[in-house]
Design a protein around this motif. Structure first.
Motif, PDB file in Angstrom:
ATOM      1  N   LEU A  75       0.829  -1.205   0.000  1.00 26.40           N
ATOM      2  CA  LEU A  75       0.000   0.000   0.000  1.00 26.40           C
ATOM      3  C   LEU A  75       0.866   1.259   0.000  1.00 26.40           C
ATOM      4  O   LEU A  75       0.670   2.165  -0.826  1.00 26.40           O
ATOM      5  CB  LEU A  75      -0.905  -0.048   1.223  1.00 26.40           C
ATOM      6  N   LEU A  76       1.865   1.307   0.913  1.00 28.72           N
ATOM      7  CA  LEU A  76       2.734   2.475   0.976  1.00 28.72           C
ATOM      8  C   LEU A  76       3.530   2.614  -0.316  1.00 28.72           C
ATOM      9  O   LEU A  76       3.701   3.719  -0.842  1.00 28.72           O
ATOM     10  CB  LEU A  76       3.692   2.351   2.165  1.00 28.72           C
ATOM     11  N   TYR A  77       4.012   1.476  -0.832  1.00 33.26           N
ATOM     12  CA  TYR A  77       4.788   1.481  -2.054  1.00 33.26           C
ATOM     13  C   TYR A  77       3.936   2.030  -3.205  1.00 33.26           C
ATOM     14  O   TYR A  77       4.399   2.836  -4.015  1.00 33.26           O
ATOM     15  CB  TYR A  77       5.249   0.054  -2.328  1.00 33.26           C
ATOM     16  N   THR A  78       2.652   1.598  -3.244  1.00 27.47           N
ATOM     17  CA  THR A  78       1.751   2.088  -4.284  1.00 27.47           C
ATOM     18  C   THR A  78       1.565   3.596  -4.160  1.00 27.47           C
ATOM     19  O   THR A  78       1.604   4.318  -5.156  1.00 27.47           O
ATOM     20  CB  THR A  78       0.388   1.389  -4.159  1.00 27.47           C
ATOM     21  N   MET A  79       1.375   4.070  -2.907  1.00 28.67           N
ATOM     22  CA  MET A  79       1.212   5.515  -2.710  1.00 28.67           C
ATOM     23  C   MET A  79       2.442   6.260  -3.211  1.00 28.67           C
ATOM     24  O   MET A  79       2.334   7.297  -3.853  1.00 28.67           O
ATOM     25  CB  MET A  79       1.000   5.818  -1.233  1.00 28.67           C
TER      26      MET A  79
END
Lengths: 510, 254
Positions: A75-79
């Motif tokens: 999720l953080l990587y996607t953000m």
């Protein structure tokens, strides 16, 4: 103190050493981020299982770690990707993009030497002959094969007079072609300092790099002499005239992806209509399956009715069949020419609707299929909730002479609405992201005709994102990640509303 | 409930039966159609629901046998369907077992122990679980590509990697098991502790045997959840012999 405690600290020390050795290996391989991640997780695991004060976390750690690595981190990587220009044309870091460009080279046709291969035992000797037939060059015996292709090797060639050639006859062209892959990896150093590489099925030639690296990080194009500087704003090497060269590199672009989503007319057009359809799709699906499921639950709760268990079992069956199978079945049934549904419609009404080609019909088909897939779940939920309603309420209404419809709207619905709401919100959130149904049934098609990025009339946000990220026309990971982030915040809002409602319910009950 | 019923009652029951029968027919039609099509000879999907001629040729192909067609040619199975089924069952069983193990221990901590930020951690796990996995596929792919370069048996195209990827989805199961644990009185474990059991022994020998029913339920839910999972499996597995049934079936021409 039990008997194993004396062994504890040596074992912990050994594990710490093993962890450090592993992490250092990863760091030495040039992956500092992975090393830090490994160190953090390994260290935490060791601390949790070695310390006496972290009893609760010994039970929690595997679950929480799994969530962090495979849910929170993506999720953080996607953000983070959402704030970059990561895409098919800007795939690499600036260093690797520069290295890629510096690797590009062009063969010099005039300096080419023809080559022949001669067998010598199991190995081969490579012989170069200049165009004038004068003194050539010969290589040491080479074990040409798949093995040598791995470590691209520098071969020192020796000068050899024209009359002292190898005895064996040269290999035929077909045999040479078998060694093509190995030959392409070779770099030949001639005694006069020239370096040759494979330049064709018969020739080795000198190669000139297309680009020269400058100390300040810019690149000079050999042919034109113009200098391209890495532009950290756009993610491309650019010359003063603003011309770009491919490939670009990955840079942060701030909020550009988000502003594109909202203000760029090319993206905003399909984005807004897809967003509207996503909400309509999820809302209508929940509405239809609730209407059907709730009605069935009420009807099947009617004591005067026989065979209720049989009906309930049969009506529950769609839920028991895996979605990927039933969706495939529907894809076949709705087929315009060969499908059973059109066969029936043709026999009864004489029509053959084009379910997959017409946008409105495709949307109707999605709603039909999704209602079929979704109502058993609501039916089971409502059955459970209706069982909990005290029977004396219905007795009282019967004394007052109420009809079944009055019972339904004045007693049943008000009493099950409150506990049902959180479940309906999660059903809405699930269908908001029902990627499997859309991608397996219509794949978003039929497409809008006048858009730059591929977008389908039946696409919902998730499948649209998937298309932007993974189909060949787009592969714009940055924009896809930005939309993903937006979806996450919407889903998070719905879930928080859900948790709040569930909490209010619990307090009411208590 | 004894209630005096009106005269219209009988007609209403008949009407309801008719309506329900119609609905059952509509519901079961797609399922029956599949069975019927699978038994028909040749590749025609139109025809009567009850096949006039029963042929097992498609079943033979699906189960990995060759059969000889009417004109004498031998037809060999085009896809390893049984292998895909075996892959699916293998992956789903192993990951369901691991999911049960992980979520049981975590649920025990949430139900019985006191630690800081308990509710915050539980709620944020539930919120995180809401994030649609389909949009994080780029990141998941990148993680497993990186992982595979150091630990090859955990990389892309490996079943171990896919199983590991499924271990993130435990929040709902933790929630379910925690609810069940809270219905079991704490006093039973406290008795065990008074008798000299450690924390782990009280968990293993007292609480676990009493929660077998919910563990079975969670195992089945996790098993079904992984066996029908499509997006992650389709990104991590691409070679034909590696596929799970959910991914493999989409390759078949429909």
């Amino acid at each position: 103190m039990n008997t194993t405690s004396w062994a504890k600290w040596p074992i912990v020390a050994a594990l710490v050493l093993a962890l450090l050795w592993l992490v250092f290996g990863v760091y030495a391989a040039g992956q500092p981020l992975w090393a830090v991640a490994g160190l953090t997780f390994g260290g935490l695991a060791l601390y949790v299982y070695a310390s006496a004060r972290t009893l609760a976390w010994r039970y929690l750690f595997p679950g929480v770690a799994g969530m962090l690595v495979f849910v929170a981190f993506p999720l953080l990587y996607t953000m983070q990707i959402g704030f970059t220009n990561y895409s098919a044309s800007n795939l690499l870091g600036v260093e690797r993009a520069r290295a890629y460009l510096l690797d590009q080279a062009i063969a010099d046709e005039d300096q080419a030497l023809t080559f022949t291969l001669h067998a010598e035992g199991a190995a081969l000797r490579l012989v170069l002959t200049p165009p004038d037939g004068g003194a050539g060059f010969i290589s040491p015996p080479l074990p040409l094969g798949p093995a040598v292709a791995k470590g691209a090797s520098l071969i020192r060639m020796q000068a050899v007079p024209a009359d002292k050639r190898v005895q064996a006859a040269p290999l035929s062209l077909r045999e040479v072609l078998n060694h093509r892959e190995a030959l392409m990896e070779l770099k030949l150093d001639l005694p006069d300092g020239r370096r040759l590489s494979y330049a064709g099925v018969r020739e080795f030639g000198t190669i000139e790099p297309l680009w020269l690296a400058n100390p300040d990080g810019s690149l000079t194009q050999q042919a034109t002499g113009s200098t391209y500087r890495p532009n950290q704003e756009t993610g491309f090497f650019e010359n003063p005239q603003g011309e770009r060269i491919q490939p670009g590199f990955k840079v942060g672009v701030g909020w550009a992806n988000y502003s594109r989503m909202l203000f760029d007319a090319d993206v905003r057009g399909p984005f807004v209509s897809i967003f509207v359809w996503t909400v309509v799709f999820a809302g209508l699906t929940v509405l239809f399956s609730t209407a059907l499921g709730m009605t069935l639950a009420v009807v099947l709760n009617w004591e005067a009715l026989r065979f209720r268990t049989l009906y309930r079992t049969l009506l529950f069956l769609p839920y028991a069949v895996p979605g990927f199978i039933s969706i495939l079945v529907f894809k076949g049934l709705f087929n315009q020419n060969f499908g059973e549904i059109n066969a029936i419609l043709n026999a009864v009404f004489g029509i053959r609707p084009a379910w997959f080609a017409d946008p409105t019909l495709a949307k109707a088909m999605l709603l039909i299929v999704n209602t079929w897939l979704g109502y058993p779940y609501i039916m089971v939920l409502c059955t459970g909730l209706i069982k909990a309603i005290p029977a004396d309420l219905y007795e009282a209404s019967a004394i007052a002479g109420a009809k079944p419809l009055t019972n339904f709207f004045k007693i049943t619905v008000p009493l099950i609405a409150r506990p049902l709401t959180p479940l309906l919100i999660s059903a809405f959130a699930f269908n908001f992201n029902n990627f499997v149904l859309i991608s397996l049934l219509t794949d978003g098609r039929p497409d809008y005709l006048n858009t730059k990025l591929p977008a389908g009339t039946t696409d919902i946000l998730v499948s649209y994102t998937y298309r932007i990220a993974f189909t060949d026309a787009g592969t714009n990971f940055g924009l896809a990640a930005a939309i993903s982030t937006l979806i996450f915040f919407m889903v998070a809002l719905m879930s928080m509303a859900n948790l709040k409602l569930a909490k209010i319910n619990e307090e009411k009950r208590a | 409930m004894a209630i005096v019923t009106g005269k219209s009652q009988r007609w209403r029951i008949v009407a309801t039966h008719a309506g329900l029968c119609l609905l059952v027919a509509v519901t079961l039609f797609p399922l029956l159609a599949v069975i019927s099509i699978s038994l028909r000879p040749g590749n025609f999907s139109t025809g009567s629901l009850i096949p006039s001629e029963i042929s097992l040729e498609h079943w033979k192909l699906a189960l990995g046998f060759s059969y000889s067609a009417a004109d004498g040619t031998l037809v060999t199975p085009p896809f390893p369907v049984l292998l895909w089924l075996w892959n699916s069952i293998k992956i789903a069983s192993v990951s369901a077992l691991l999911i049960v193990a992980i979520s049981t221990t975590a649920a025990y901590a949430f139900a019985r122990m006191k630690f800081a930020h308990k509710n915050t951690i539980l709620n944020s796990m539930l919120l995180l679980q809401m994030f649609p996995v389909a949009v994080a596929l780029v990141a998941i792919f990148a993680i497993f590509e990186g992982l595979g370069s150091y630990i090859p048996w955990l990389g892309i195209e490996t079943h171990a990697g896919l199983i590991i990827a499924y271990l993130g989805g435990v929040a709902m199961h933790i929630w379910t098991i925690k609810g069940y644990f809270e219905t079991i009185p704490t006093e039973i474990e406290e008795c065990a502790k008074v008798d000299g059991a450690t924390h782990w022994q009280a968990f293993q020998y007292v609480l676990l045997p009493m929660s077998v029913p919910i563990l079975m339920v969670v195992f089945v839910l996790a098993f079904i959840g992984t066996i029908i999972e499509y997006p992650v499996a389709s990104v991590l597995l691409r070679e034909e012999p590696n596929l799970t049934l959910a991914v493999g079936l989409q390759v078949l021409p429909v």
